[in-house]
Design a protein around this motif. Structure first.
Motif, PDB file in Angstrom:
ATOM      1  N   GLY A 190      58.470   0.933  33.545  1.00  0.00           N
ATOM      2  CA  GLY A 190      59.460   1.220  32.516  1.00  0.00           C
ATOM      3  C   GLY A 190      59.986   2.641  32.561  1.00  0.00           C
ATOM      4  N   VAL A 191      59.534   3.451  33.532  1.00  0.00           N
ATOM      5  CA  VAL A 191      59.973   4.841  33.677  1.00  0.00           C
ATOM      6  C   VAL A 191      61.159   4.883  34.638  1.00  0.00           C
ATOM      7  CG1 VAL A 191      59.323   7.170  34.392  1.00  0.00           C
ATOM      8  CG2 VAL A 191      57.652   5.686  33.252  1.00  0.00           C
ATOM      9  N   THR A 192      62.268   5.511  34.202  1.00  0.00           N
ATOM     10  CA  THR A 192      63.466   5.585  35.026  1.00  0.00           C
ATOM     11  C   THR A 192      63.399   6.815  35.921  1.00  0.00           C
ATOM     12  OG1 THR A 192      64.759   4.483  33.299  1.00  0.00           O
ATOM     13  CG2 THR A 192      65.972   5.671  35.004  1.00  0.00           C
ATOM     14  N   LEU A 193      63.415   6.610  37.225  1.00  0.00           N
ATOM     15  CA  LEU A 193      63.360   7.686  38.205  1.00  0.00           C
ATOM     16  C   LEU A 193      64.589   7.612  39.110  1.00  0.00           C
ATOM     17  CD1 LEU A 193      59.575   7.232  39.064  1.00  0.00           C
ATOM     18  CD2 LEU A 193      60.562   9.061  37.679  1.00  0.00           C
ATOM     19  N   LEU A 194      64.704   8.559  40.038  1.00  0.00           N
ATOM     20  CA  LEU A 194      65.853   8.609  40.936  1.00  0.00           C
ATOM     21  C   LEU A 194      65.643   7.701  42.139  1.00  0.00           C
ATOM     22  CD1 LEU A 194      66.487  12.462  40.951  1.00  0.00           C
ATOM     23  CD2 LEU A 194      67.824  10.740  39.732  1.00  0.00           C
ATOM     24  N   ASN A 195      66.763   7.268  42.731  1.00  0.00           N
ATOM     25  CA  ASN A 195      66.694   6.549  43.999  1.00  0.00           C
ATOM     26  C   ASN A 195      66.240   7.518  45.095  1.00  0.00           C
ATOM     27  OD1 ASN A 195      69.385   5.134  42.577  1.00  0.00           O
ATOM     28  ND2 ASN A 195      67.986   3.712  43.572  1.00  0.00           N
ATOM     29  N   THR A 196      65.387   7.040  45.973  1.00  0.00           N
ATOM     30  CA  THR A 196      64.878   7.889  47.053  1.00  0.00           C
ATOM     31  C   THR A 196      64.730   7.089  48.339  1.00  0.00           C
ATOM     32  OG1 THR A 196      62.530   7.373  46.688  1.00  0.00           O
ATOM     33  CG2 THR A 196      63.473   9.174  45.384  1.00  0.00           C
ATOM     34  N   GLU A 197      64.416   7.811  49.406  1.00  0.00           N
ATOM     35  CA  GLU A 197      63.930   7.160  50.619  1.00  0.00           C
ATOM     36  C   GLU A 197      62.538   6.599  50.339  1.00  0.00           C
ATOM     37  OE1 GLU A 197      64.074   8.815  54.414  1.00  0.00           O
ATOM     38  OE2 GLU A 197      66.131   9.551  54.281  1.00  0.00           O
ATOM     39  N   ARG A 198      61.954   5.963  51.334  1.00  0.00           N
ATOM     40  CA  ARG A 198      60.613   5.405  51.176  1.00  0.00           C
ATOM     41  C   ARG A 198      59.672   6.473  50.623  1.00  0.00           C
ATOM     42  NH1 ARG A 198      58.166   0.915  52.596  1.00  0.00           N
ATOM     43  NH2 ARG A 198      55.897   0.947  52.838  1.00  0.00           N
ATOM     44  N   HIS A 210      53.108 -13.369  21.660  1.00  0.00           N
ATOM     45  CA  HIS A 210      54.374 -12.659  21.479  1.00  0.00           C
ATOM     46  C   HIS A 210      54.012 -11.213  21.153  1.00  0.00           C
ATOM     47  CE1 HIS A 210      56.617 -16.498  21.276  1.00  0.00           C
ATOM     48  NE2 HIS A 210      55.558 -16.928  20.624  1.00  0.00           N
ATOM     49  N   LEU A 211      54.001 -10.355  22.178  1.00  0.00           N
ATOM     50  CA  LEU A 211      53.533  -8.988  22.020  1.00  0.00           C
ATOM     51  C   LEU A 211      54.717  -8.038  21.867  1.00  0.00           C
ATOM     52  CD1 LEU A 211      50.800  -9.030  24.809  1.00  0.00           C
ATOM     53  CD2 LEU A 211      50.570  -9.646  22.389  1.00  0.00           C
ATOM     54  N   VAL A 212      54.660  -7.178  20.841  1.00  0.00           N
ATOM     55  CA  VAL A 212      55.749  -6.229  20.587  1.00  0.00           C
ATOM     56  C   VAL A 212      55.173  -4.853  20.299  1.00  0.00           C
ATOM     57  CG1 VAL A 212      57.359  -7.981  19.719  1.00  0.00           C
ATOM     58  CG2 VAL A 212      55.837  -6.804  18.124  1.00  0.00           C
ATOM     59  N   GLN A 213      55.922  -3.829  20.726  1.00  0.00           N
ATOM     60  CA  GLN A 213      55.617  -2.444  20.369  1.00  0.00           C
ATOM     61  C   GLN A 213      56.925  -1.725  20.124  1.00  0.00           C
ATOM     62  OE1 GLN A 213      52.512   0.908  21.627  1.00  0.00           O
ATOM     63  NE2 GLN A 213      53.765   0.290  23.368  1.00  0.00           N
ATOM     64  N   ASP A 214      57.039  -1.027  18.987  1.00  0.00           N
ATOM     65  CA  ASP A 214      58.287  -0.331  18.692  1.00  0.00           C
ATOM     66  C   ASP A 214      58.282   1.049  19.346  1.00  0.00           C
ATOM     67  OD1 ASP A 214      56.749   1.349  17.091  1.00  0.00           O
ATOM     68  OD2 ASP A 214      57.296   0.337  15.227  1.00  0.00           O
ATOM     69  N   ALA A 215      59.407   1.766  19.198  1.00  0.00           N
ATOM     70  CA  ALA A 215      59.559   3.066  19.852  1.00  0.00           C
ATOM     71  C   ALA A 215      58.575   4.098  19.329  1.00  0.00           C
ATOM     72  CB  ALA A 215      60.993   3.572  19.673  1.00  0.00           C
ATOM     73  N   ALA A 216      58.068   3.882  18.095  1.00  0.00           N
ATOM     74  CA  ALA A 216      57.109   4.822  17.517  1.00  0.00           C
ATOM     75  C   ALA A 216      55.679   4.553  17.971  1.00  0.00           C
ATOM     76  CB  ALA A 216      57.181   4.780  15.995  1.00  0.00           C
ATOM     77  N   VAL A 243      52.892 -15.419  28.007  1.00  0.00           N
ATOM     78  CA  VAL A 243      52.997 -14.085  27.417  1.00  0.00           C
ATOM     79  C   VAL A 243      54.455 -13.646  27.425  1.00  0.00           C
ATOM     80  CG1 VAL A 243      52.265 -11.680  27.558  1.00  0.00           C
ATOM     81  CG2 VAL A 243      50.685 -13.499  28.256  1.00  0.00           C
ATOM     82  N   VAL A 244      54.911 -13.172  26.249  1.00  0.00           N
ATOM     83  CA  VAL A 244      56.231 -12.559  26.123  1.00  0.00           C
ATOM     84  C   VAL A 244      56.007 -11.159  25.546  1.00  0.00           C
ATOM     85  CG1 VAL A 244      58.495 -12.656  25.050  1.00  0.00           C
ATOM     86  CG2 VAL A 244      57.377 -14.767  25.785  1.00  0.00           C
ATOM     87  N   LEU A 245      56.480 -10.136  26.259  1.00  0.00           N
ATOM     88  CA  LEU A 245      56.255  -8.745  25.862  1.00  0.00           C
ATOM     89  C   LEU A 245      57.587  -8.035  25.679  1.00  0.00           C
ATOM     90  CD1 LEU A 245      54.491  -6.104  25.572  1.00  0.00           C
ATOM     91  CD2 LEU A 245      54.733  -5.869  28.061  1.00  0.00           C
ATOM     92  N   ASP A 246      57.688  -7.278  24.563  1.00  0.00           N
ATOM     93  CA  ASP A 246      58.850  -6.413  24.323  1.00  0.00           C
ATOM     94  C   ASP A 246      58.308  -5.066  23.858  1.00  0.00           C
ATOM     95  OD1 ASP A 246      61.223  -5.200  23.797  1.00  0.00           O
ATOM     96  OD2 ASP A 246      61.884  -6.579  22.242  1.00  0.00           O
ATOM     97  N   ASP A 247      58.239  -4.107  24.807  1.00  0.00           N
ATOM     98  CA  ASP A 247      57.651  -2.803  24.543  1.00  0.00           C
ATOM     99  C   ASP A 247      58.758  -1.757  24.534  1.00  0.00           C
ATOM    100  OD1 ASP A 247      56.302  -0.393  24.525  1.00  0.00           O
ATOM    101  OD2 ASP A 247      54.709  -1.069  25.858  1.00  0.00           O
ATOM    102  N   ALA A 248      59.226  -1.398  23.315  1.00  0.00           N
ATOM    103  CA  ALA A 248      60.312  -0.430  23.212  1.00  0.00           C
ATOM    104  C   ALA A 248      59.854   0.983  23.545  1.00  0.00           C
ATOM    105  CB  ALA A 248      60.896  -0.464  21.797  1.00  0.00           C
ATOM    106  N   ARG A 249      58.582   1.263  23.367  1.00  0.00           N
ATOM    107  CA  ARG A 249      58.080   2.607  23.651  1.00  0.00           C
ATOM    108  C   ARG A 249      58.074   2.889  25.140  1.00  0.00           C
ATOM    109  NH1 ARG A 249      51.966   4.895  22.391  1.00  0.00           N
ATOM    110  NH2 ARG A 249      52.340   7.047  23.025  1.00  0.00           N
ATOM    111  N   ARG A 250      57.618   1.943  25.945  1.00  0.00           N
ATOM    112  CA  ARG A 250      57.543   2.135  27.392  1.00  0.00           C
ATOM    113  C   ARG A 250      58.677   1.430  28.134  1.00  0.00           C
ATOM    114  NH1 ARG A 250      52.153   1.801  25.667  1.00  0.00           N
ATOM    115  NH2 ARG A 250      50.936   3.646  26.220  1.00  0.00           N
ATOM    116  N   HIS A 251      59.611   0.842  27.386  1.00  0.00           N
ATOM    117  CA  HIS A 251      60.795   0.209  27.979  1.00  0.00           C
ATOM    118  C   HIS A 251      60.408  -0.885  28.963  1.00  0.00           C
ATOM    119  CE1 HIS A 251      62.775   3.607  26.141  1.00  0.00           C
ATOM    120  NE2 HIS A 251      61.987   4.418  26.821  1.00  0.00           N
TER     121      HIS A 251
END
Length: 617
Positions: free
Chosen positions: A264-272, A120-126, A157-165
């Motif tokens: 976990g990084v939010t980017l824009l929709n694009t073509e290929r 049970h792996l966790v990482q907080d936003a800090a 494995v269960v992962l909840d990584d708040a830092r990297r979303h």
């Protein structure tokens, strides 16, 4: 040979000491086997690792061998003190074989085998994580032991990584792969649901038997999810300290936004797309360098730095582009636009910034583009600087060359509420209006225009803001030329209609022109719409509905010279900003045998002064 008494006594002492040590080890082994020292040993391990360790089953120890081994059953490892209480791992059986220390090395782990582990792996936003060997805020930096051989089949494995979303639920396996031609390698495979999408990952590292704290540990990987493939190779400069990573990566797929399901990084929709670069992590500081993104006919290069030391990431980005085409961005470009019978084609882009990203990070941006295509209009030498602070995006300076002239302005977007409030102030000078024509070789109108756009609206894209805009849009045309066919069509005498039908290039001089639109809830209403030529005074009214970009304008012309057989009828401009159409309203037409053409020219100086004053304010 007879040894001196001192030597005999020394040898006897060593024998007694060695025998006592063997006896002590035997007693220790027996005590552990009998369970007498189990709790003291676990307390010692818990204190050293800063996390609670419990063995709910048997604990076996084999000491009198060149590879001392501990076998523990039903082991529960708690979270370290720097994260919230909970369990890091629940393992049915652990087998640890040690290597005795020498003068050149500390005690090491020769072999580690885990049977049926659940992590049970966790990482907080800090950035505080339960898999870290040391407290991130602490001064002590103990080295993690090097494991020379690892066996871990089918770990859950269960992962909840708040830092990297990142969230993950699945399985992972690790084992040493032998090689007759070399030292072999470490193989790690995983599969499961990452950020709600199925993914697989295959990682190959250097042979653990040759790993050392004295040199970097190399690895490579391939990860796949949602049509995207991410590959990379790099190293841990200090094995196995995951606070420092060096990596070169390459990603390809159908839509750049799909990388969220791998990173976990939010980017824009694009073509290929194809994205490559380098990644370096040092504690809370990470850098993306040598970035090169290509999608459709667009490209972006640059460097991005991220500081996560405060728990709220701060980003600094320097980006450039040879060509950026906004049509290569958004749901339509990615082929993911919601179904529609006839989706509208818009001039203003509807590519929206992500509200969640705006609210969880701060940062600065410097952007330069050699060319930026916005629909049919191309901007050149584009430059912008901006900052994001607590969900308020400010772009104090943005400049470009457009239509032979210049554009300069600023923007402020307040995204603290559910729907952003955006204010745009844009000044344009010396625009060559003939460059807007669908037929550049025979434009209906030409000349230098100046304009100012000062509006406020709600939304996260240019189209959304325009569809809700309130404010003013003003423009002036101090001179130029207009095709006589178009000028006279606004008055619709028969000669003018004939010229229009034959597409005559004969021109009439423009004395001056001006337009003032009042924007209210996305509807632009013409307050002033005047074009004074040497033949006609053209006036107009109507609206532009920015939600659909629909045009509903009417033009009327008053001749300055006598006209025979004149049809009095307003000219309508309809369609959209991207595809306007010109027609006449026949039901309101009236035939005149003669019009004396008594219309006087307007005072251009007064007209321009009033509108220019609005532009300058």
């Amino acid at each position: 040979m007879i040894f001196p008494p001192l030597v005999r006594r020394g040898v006897a002492g060593l024998a007694i000491t060695f025998g006592s040590l063997l006896l002590l080890l035997a007693l220790l082994a027996w005590s552990l086997q009998a369970g007498l020292l189990k709790e003291p040993l676990l307390r010692l391990l818990s204190k050293d690792t800063q996390r609670d360790i419990r063995v709910n089953g048997a604990l076996h120890l084999v000491l009198l061998t060149d590879e001392p081994t501990i076998t523990a059953e039903h082991v529960v490892i708690g979270n370290p003190s720097w994260v919230a209480p909970g369990q890091t791992a629940d393992i049915e059986e652990i087998v640890v074989a040690f290597a005795w220390p020498t003068f050149s090395r500390r005690i090491g782990i020769r072999r580690l085998a885990l049977r049926k582990p659940v992590f049970h792996l966790v990482q907080d936003a800090a950035g505080r994580a339960n898999w870290q060997w040391n407290d991130p805020a602490g001064a002590d930096r103990k080295q993690a032991p090097v494991v020379e051989s690892l066996s871990m089949p089918e770990a859950r494995v269960v992962l909840d990584d708040a830092r990297r979303h990142l969230t993950f639920a699945g399985t992972a396996s690790a084992h040493d792969r032998a090689s007759p031609a070399g030292p072999g390698a470490l193989q790690i495979t995983g599969t499961g649901m990452l950020n709600g999408r199925h993914m697989t990952v295959d990682l190959e590292g250097e042979a653990l038997a040759h790993a050392s704290h004295a040199r970097p540990y190399g690895f490579s990987f391939v990860a796949q999810s949602s049509g995207s493939t991410l590959t990379g190779h790099g190293s841990l400069p200090h094995p196995f300290d995951f606070r420092a990573v060096d990596l070169a990566f390459d990603a390809r797929g159908e839509d750049l936004r799909d990388l969220y399901f791998l990173t976990g990084v939010t980017l824009l929709n694009t073509e290929r797309y194809h994205l490559s670069g380098r990644f370096a992590l040092r504690g809370f500081q990470s850098t993306l360098s040598s970035l090169n993104a290509e999608f459709g006919s667009s490209d972006v290069q640059g460097t991005v730095g991220i500081d996560s030391s405060t728990g709220r990431p701060r980003i600094g980005a320097e980006l450039t582009s040879r060509r950026l085409k906004l049509a290569d961005l958004g749901l339509r470009a990615a082929g993911r636009e919601p179904p529609s019978e006839d989706p509208p084609r818009l001039l203003l882009p509807d590519v929206a910034l992500d509200p969640a990203s705006l609210r969880r990070v701060d940062g600065t941006l410097r952007f330069h583009a050699r060319r930026l295509d916005v629909g049919p209009v191309s901007l050149e030498a584009v430059a912008a600087t901006g900052s994001l602070e607590r969900a308020v995006l400010t772009i104090p300076s943005m400049t470009a060359n457009v239509l032979g002239g210049t554009a300069a302005g600023h923007l402020r977007m307040d995204a603290t509420k559910d729907v952003a409030i955006t204010r745009v102030d844009l000044t344009l000078a010396d625009l060559r209006v003939e460059r807007l024509a669908h037929d550049p070789g025979n434009p209906p109108i030409e000349g230098p225009a100046s304009a100012r756009v000062s509006v406020t609206g709600h939304g996260f894209s240019a189209h959304q803001v325009a569809a809700d805009a309130t404010g003013t849009i003003t423009a002036t045309l101090p001179g130029g030329a207009i095709r006589s066919s178009l000028a006279e069509l606004s008055g619709l005498d028969l000669r003018g209609l004939g010229l229009f039908l034959t597409k005559s290039a004969k021109e009439a001089a423009i004395r001056c022109g001006a337009a003032v639109f009042q924007a209210e809830d996305g509807t632009l209403t013409a307050q002033t719409l005047v074009l004074d030529t040497d033949q006609m005074l053209i006036t107009g009214d109507g609206t532009v509905r920015m939600n659909s970009e629909a045009l509903e304008l009417q033009l009327r012309g008053s001749p300055k010279r006598p006209r025979f057989l004149r049809i009095r009828s307003p000219v309508e401009i309809r369609g959209t900003l991207l595809h306007p159409t010109v027609s006449m309203r026949g039901e309101h037409s009236r035939l005149e045998l003669l019009n004396l053409g008594t219309q006087k020219s307007i005072d251009c100086a007064a007209l321009r002064a009033g509108v220019v004053r609005d532009i300058a304010e």
